[in-house]
Design a protein around this motif. Structure first.
Motif, PDB file in Angstrom:
ATOM      1  N   THR A 298      33.597  37.231  38.808  1.00 55.45           N
ATOM      2  CA  THR A 298      33.579  38.208  37.690  1.00 55.45           C
ATOM      3  C   THR A 298      34.786  38.921  37.392  1.00 55.45           C
ATOM      4  O   THR A 298      35.212  39.288  36.395  1.00 55.45           O
ATOM      5  CB  THR A 298      32.186  39.297  37.952  1.00 55.45           C
ATOM      6  OG1 THR A 298      30.974  38.484  37.989  1.00 55.45           O
ATOM      7  CG2 THR A 298      32.236  40.288  36.691  1.00 55.45           C
ATOM      8  N   GLU A 299      35.325  39.416  38.715  1.00 53.70           N
ATOM      9  CA  GLU A 299      36.651  40.168  38.394  1.00 53.70           C
ATOM     10  C   GLU A 299      37.627  39.215  37.898  1.00 53.70           C
ATOM     11  O   GLU A 299      38.669  39.687  36.995  1.00 53.70           O
ATOM     12  CB  GLU A 299      37.187  40.609  39.770  1.00 53.70           C
ATOM     13  CG  GLU A 299      36.196  41.817  40.448  1.00 53.70           C
ATOM     14  CD  GLU A 299      36.648  42.095  42.007  1.00 53.70           C
ATOM     15  OE1 GLU A 299      37.610  41.071  42.458  1.00 53.70           O
ATOM     16  OE2 GLU A 299      36.051  42.916  42.276  1.00 53.70           O
TER      17      GLU A 299
ATOM     18  N   TYR B 216      37.051  38.903  33.983  1.00 52.19           N
ATOM     19  CA  TYR B 216      37.385  40.133  33.289  1.00 52.19           C
ATOM     20  C   TYR B 216      38.885  40.249  33.089  1.00 52.19           C
ATOM     21  O   TYR B 216      39.397  40.735  31.984  1.00 52.19           O
ATOM     22  CB  TYR B 216      36.936  41.263  34.024  1.00 52.19           C
ATOM     23  CG  TYR B 216      35.726  41.862  33.447  1.00 52.19           C
ATOM     24  CD1 TYR B 216      35.379  42.346  32.103  1.00 52.19           C
ATOM     25  CD2 TYR B 216      34.709  41.765  34.161  1.00 52.19           C
ATOM     26  CE1 TYR B 216      34.096  42.676  31.806  1.00 52.19           C
ATOM     27  CE2 TYR B 216      32.981  42.297  33.690  1.00 52.19           C
ATOM     28  CZ  TYR B 216      32.917  42.683  32.350  1.00 52.19           C
ATOM     29  OH  TYR B 216      31.872  43.083  31.748  1.00 52.19           O
TER      30      TYR B 216
END
Length: 294
Positions: free
Chosen positions: A96-97, A100
């Protein structure tokens, strides 16, 4: 949209360079799928805000295809410990990091799927520690000439063998053995239904649950749920059986001790033998149970 739910790893020698708004997902450097910002973003907004439902479904698909289940250490038929196998799962936070970072700054056009190790509950060290002290035992006999019943007893016995119940945990025979189906190898054999003899898939496994009940009871473990047949059964003293059925009765017990308990179950000729083991440090309260003929 996402390429057809990740149908598999697409082996290609070269991949075309994607447009800047595309993110290529790879596993071990091999192309898996390509995603766009709009695949997960809410409509009618230019902000990179992820639709959690769509995104979690995507991660679930990745997990389904690339996660590896860990395998517990076991003891084989020769009494030797077979080592555990470490598994792996998608590192969702790291993924997810990185996603993003792509959405906000387009720092990279590729994302290698990050993985986390998943360790089994039972490793070789633990198994070695809890296989030395026998705290419970029970033996019953069966007719080897009844091939279908013998088959079912063997399957259920293998299902509970090497199972470890940790302190405070409960053991459910139905959950551990699972549904008895033809696809799992279970055959039709005699069963007792509402006080009458009949035939059904999995007939004979009640001998396994009954033998386990007496071994568990002899070890002083807490019985949570146990039901007797409506008729006397020949392999166990009266009132010492534990009938089980997938849609009905279950045999459930709890490990109330401070040490894990290991089930060792096997068939040897016409005998069904179940032993319970634990650490030498265990403080347990054994009980006297009616003897079988063995």
């Amino acid at each position: 949209m996402i390429i057809s739910c990740i149908l598999g790893i697409i082996l290609t020698a070269q991949q075309p360079i994607p447009p800047a708004d595309n993110l290529v997902i790879t596993k071990n450097g091999i192309h898996v799928t390509t995603i766009k910002q709009e695949d997960f973003s809410y409509p009618y907004t230019d902000l990179p805000i992820i639709d959690a439902k769509k995104y979690n479904q995507f991660l679930d698909n990745l997990d389904k295809h690339f996660s590896i289940k860990p395998e517990n250490a076991t003891i084989n038929s020769n009494g030797e410990i077979v080592g555990e196998k470490i598994g792996a799962q998608i590192h969702r936070q790291a993924f997810t990091e990185q996603l993003y970072a792509f959405l906000f700054s387009h720092q990279s056009s590729k994302l290698e799927i990050p993985m986390l190790p998943v360790y089994p509950k039972v490793d070789s060290e633990l198994l070695s520690d809890i296989s030395s002290m026998r705290i419970g035992r029970y033996v019953t006999s069966f007719n080897q000439g009844n091939k279908t019943r013998t088959n079912n007893i063997d399957l259920a016995t293998k299902a509970i063998n090497n199972y470890v119940i940790f302190p405070g945990e409960t053991f459910s025979f139905n959950k551990v053995v699972g549904k008895r189906t033809a696809s799992k190898g279970y055959l039709k054999a005699p069963v007792i239904v509402r006080g009458e003899f009949s035939e059904d898939i999995g007939g004979g496994i009640c001998q396994v649950s009954s033998t386990l009940f007496n071994a568990v009871d002899s070890a002083g473990l807490k019985i949570i749920q146990r039901f007797s047949h409506t008729r006397k059964v020949p392999y166990i003293p009266p009132g010492r059986d534990a009938t089980v059925s997938w849609y009905g009765p279950d045999f459930v017990f709890k490990n109330t001790y401070k040490e894990p308990v290991l089930i060792r179950a096997k068939t040897l000729g016409h005998l069904l033998i179940i032993n319970l083991y634990s650490s030498e440090l265990i403080e347990y309260n054994p009980r006297k149970v009616p003897n079988s003929r063995y």
